[in-house]
Design a protein around this motif. Sequence first.
Motif, PDB file in Angstrom:
ATOM      1  N   ASP A 116       5.123   1.444 -15.810  1.00 40.33           N
ATOM      2  CA  ASP A 116       6.401   2.437 -15.495  1.00 40.33           C
ATOM      3  C   ASP A 116       7.316   2.080 -14.619  1.00 40.33           C
ATOM      4  O   ASP A 116       8.559   2.203 -14.989  1.00 40.33           O
ATOM      5  CB  ASP A 116       6.054   3.949 -15.062  1.00 40.33           C
ATOM      6  CG  ASP A 116       4.930   4.523 -15.999  1.00 40.33           C
ATOM      7  OD1 ASP A 116       5.108   4.348 -17.398  1.00 40.33           O
ATOM      8  OD2 ASP A 116       4.083   5.279 -15.655  1.00 40.33           O
ATOM      9  N   MET A 125       2.476   1.618  -3.594  1.00 39.95           N
ATOM     10  CA  MET A 125       1.476   2.369  -4.272  1.00 39.95           C
ATOM     11  C   MET A 125       0.987   3.715  -4.213  1.00 39.95           C
ATOM     12  O   MET A 125       0.963   4.282  -5.297  1.00 39.95           O
ATOM     13  CB  MET A 125       0.220   1.337  -4.113  1.00 39.95           C
ATOM     14  CG  MET A 125       0.363  -0.140  -4.629  1.00 39.95           C
ATOM     15  SD  MET A 125       0.928  -0.356  -6.317  1.00 39.95           S
ATOM     16  CE  MET A 125      -0.584   0.265  -7.434  1.00 39.95           C
ATOM     17  N   ILE A 126       1.227   4.219  -2.915  1.00 47.05           N
ATOM     18  CA  ILE A 126       0.805   5.301  -2.718  1.00 47.05           C
ATOM     19  C   ILE A 126       2.039   6.309  -3.276  1.00 47.05           C
ATOM     20  O   ILE A 126       1.701   7.272  -3.904  1.00 47.05           O
ATOM     21  CB  ILE A 126       0.780   5.989  -1.305  1.00 47.05           C
ATOM     22  CG1 ILE A 126      -0.626   5.267  -0.695  1.00 47.05           C
ATOM     23  CG2 ILE A 126       1.047   7.419  -0.907  1.00 47.05           C
ATOM     24  CD1 ILE A 126      -0.763   5.315   0.988  1.00 47.05           C
ATOM     25  N   LYS A 127       3.335   5.767  -3.261  1.00 43.36           N
ATOM     26  CA  LYS A 127       4.308   6.548  -3.817  1.00 43.36           C
ATOM     27  C   LYS A 127       4.310   6.636  -5.332  1.00 43.36           C
ATOM     28  O   LYS A 127       4.474   7.567  -5.996  1.00 43.36           O
ATOM     29  CB  LYS A 127       5.745   6.067  -3.184  1.00 43.36           C
ATOM     30  CG  LYS A 127       6.028   6.271  -1.880  1.00 43.36           C
ATOM     31  CD  LYS A 127       5.869   7.686  -1.411  1.00 43.36           C
ATOM     32  CE  LYS A 127       6.280   7.750  -0.094  1.00 43.36           C
ATOM     33  NZ  LYS A 127       6.171   9.084   0.438  1.00 43.36           N
ATOM     34  N   LEU A 128       3.866   5.528  -5.841  1.00 43.21           N
ATOM     35  CA  LEU A 128       3.792   5.441  -7.281  1.00 43.21           C
ATOM     36  C   LEU A 128       2.605   6.463  -7.887  1.00 43.21           C
ATOM     37  O   LEU A 128       2.920   7.260  -8.787  1.00 43.21           O
ATOM     38  CB  LEU A 128       3.339   3.908  -7.865  1.00 43.21           C
ATOM     39  CG  LEU A 128       4.357   2.831  -7.720  1.00 43.21           C
ATOM     40  CD1 LEU A 128       3.755   1.295  -7.868  1.00 43.21           C
ATOM     41  CD2 LEU A 128       5.689   3.155  -8.219  1.00 43.21           C
ATOM     42  N   THR A 129       1.402   6.398  -7.149  1.00 46.42           N
ATOM     43  CA  THR A 129       0.345   7.281  -7.566  1.00 46.42           C
ATOM     44  C   THR A 129       0.682   8.891  -7.370  1.00 46.42           C
ATOM     45  O   THR A 129       0.434   9.495  -8.180  1.00 46.42           O
ATOM     46  CB  THR A 129      -0.907   7.018  -6.606  1.00 46.42           C
ATOM     47  OG1 THR A 129      -1.262   5.579  -6.722  1.00 46.42           O
ATOM     48  CG2 THR A 129      -2.075   7.939  -7.045  1.00 46.42           C
ATOM     49  N   GLN A 130       1.490   9.140  -6.191  1.00 43.40           N
ATOM     50  CA  GLN A 130       1.946  10.538  -6.111  1.00 43.40           C
ATOM     51  C   GLN A 130       2.828  10.829  -7.261  1.00 43.40           C
ATOM     52  O   GLN A 130       3.060  12.146  -7.544  1.00 43.40           O
ATOM     53  CB  GLN A 130       2.739  10.650  -4.809  1.00 43.40           C
ATOM     54  CG  GLN A 130       1.760  10.706  -3.541  1.00 43.40           C
ATOM     55  CD  GLN A 130       2.400  10.307  -2.101  1.00 43.40           C
ATOM     56  OE1 GLN A 130       3.676  10.404  -2.204  1.00 43.40           O
ATOM     57  NE2 GLN A 130       1.912  10.711  -1.098  1.00 43.40           N
ATOM     58  N   ASN A 131       3.352   9.846  -7.722  1.00 44.04           N
ATOM     59  CA  ASN A 131       4.466  10.413  -9.059  1.00 44.04           C
ATOM     60  C   ASN A 131       3.866  10.201 -10.315  1.00 44.04           C
ATOM     61  O   ASN A 131       4.659   9.957 -11.335  1.00 44.04           O
ATOM     62  CB  ASN A 131       5.893   9.638  -8.962  1.00 44.04           C
ATOM     63  CG  ASN A 131       6.521   9.987  -7.653  1.00 44.04           C
ATOM     64  OD1 ASN A 131       7.299  11.008  -7.908  1.00 44.04           O
ATOM     65  ND2 ASN A 131       6.561   9.467  -6.176  1.00 44.04           N
ATOM     66  N   ASP A 132       2.418   9.832 -10.374  1.00 39.68           N
ATOM     67  CA  ASP A 132       1.936   9.362 -11.566  1.00 39.68           C
ATOM     68  C   ASP A 132       2.451   8.257 -12.357  1.00 39.68           C
ATOM     69  O   ASP A 132       2.842   8.432 -13.636  1.00 39.68           O
ATOM     70  CB  ASP A 132       1.753  10.754 -12.417  1.00 39.68           C
ATOM     71  CG  ASP A 132       0.801  11.904 -12.059  1.00 39.68           C
ATOM     72  OD1 ASP A 132      -0.125  11.401 -11.461  1.00 39.68           O
ATOM     73  OD2 ASP A 132       0.954  12.925 -12.385  1.00 39.68           O
ATOM     74  N   CYS A 133       2.943   7.191 -11.671  1.00 36.35           N
ATOM     75  CA  CYS A 133       3.756   6.241 -12.231  1.00 36.35           C
ATOM     76  C   CYS A 133       2.709   4.708 -12.130  1.00 36.35           C
ATOM     77  O   CYS A 133       2.200   4.461 -11.227  1.00 36.35           O
ATOM     78  CB  CYS A 133       4.581   5.776 -11.265  1.00 36.35           C
ATOM     79  SG  CYS A 133       5.864   4.717 -11.976  1.00 36.35           S
ATOM     80  N   THR A 134       2.693   4.083 -13.317  1.00 35.88           N
ATOM     81  CA  THR A 134       1.868   2.906 -13.065  1.00 35.88           C
ATOM     82  C   THR A 134       2.895   1.888 -13.004  1.00 35.88           C
ATOM     83  O   THR A 134       4.279   1.833 -12.958  1.00 35.88           O
ATOM     84  CB  THR A 134       1.158   3.000 -14.662  1.00 35.88           C
ATOM     85  OG1 THR A 134       2.670   2.364 -15.664  1.00 35.88           O
ATOM     86  CG2 THR A 134       0.646   3.877 -15.161  1.00 35.88           C
ATOM     87  N   ARG A 162       0.862  -1.353   0.134  1.00 29.68           N
ATOM     88  CA  ARG A 162       0.003  -0.007  -0.125  1.00 29.68           C
ATOM     89  C   ARG A 162       0.821   1.158  -0.098  1.00 29.68           C
ATOM     90  O   ARG A 162       0.585   2.301  -0.801  1.00 29.68           O
ATOM     91  CB  ARG A 162      -0.793   0.062   1.102  1.00 29.68           C
ATOM     92  CG  ARG A 162      -1.837   1.053   1.201  1.00 29.68           C
ATOM     93  CD  ARG A 162      -3.028   1.009   2.174  1.00 29.68           C
ATOM     94  NE  ARG A 162      -3.855   2.030   2.111  1.00 29.68           N
ATOM     95  CZ  ARG A 162      -4.147   2.735   3.107  1.00 29.68           C
ATOM     96  NH1 ARG A 162      -3.631   2.938   3.990  1.00 29.68           N
ATOM     97  NH2 ARG A 162      -4.996   3.750   3.013  1.00 29.68           N
TER      98      ARG A 162
END
Length: 70
Positions: A19, A7-16, A4
């Motif tokens: 990516d 995933m939060i860090k990925l979302t904050q960086n607009d990363c899939t 989790r």
Amino acid sequence: MNVRALMIKLTQNDCTMSDLAKILGISKSSVYRKMSGITEFTRLEIATIKSAFKLNDDDLVEIFFDCKSV
């Protein structure tokens, strides 16, 4: 591993996930295996994630060394 938090860090960086796979130089299925705990992230992969997302040591501990999930 705290999926989790990663995933939060990925979302904050607009990363899939795709990516992330490209950043790490591995397949998307390898990323999913690592995220599900089937395999582990290597030290080099963790360092790459730290650099790519500008994470601090506390972030790394929360994501990769979460004692609550053990």
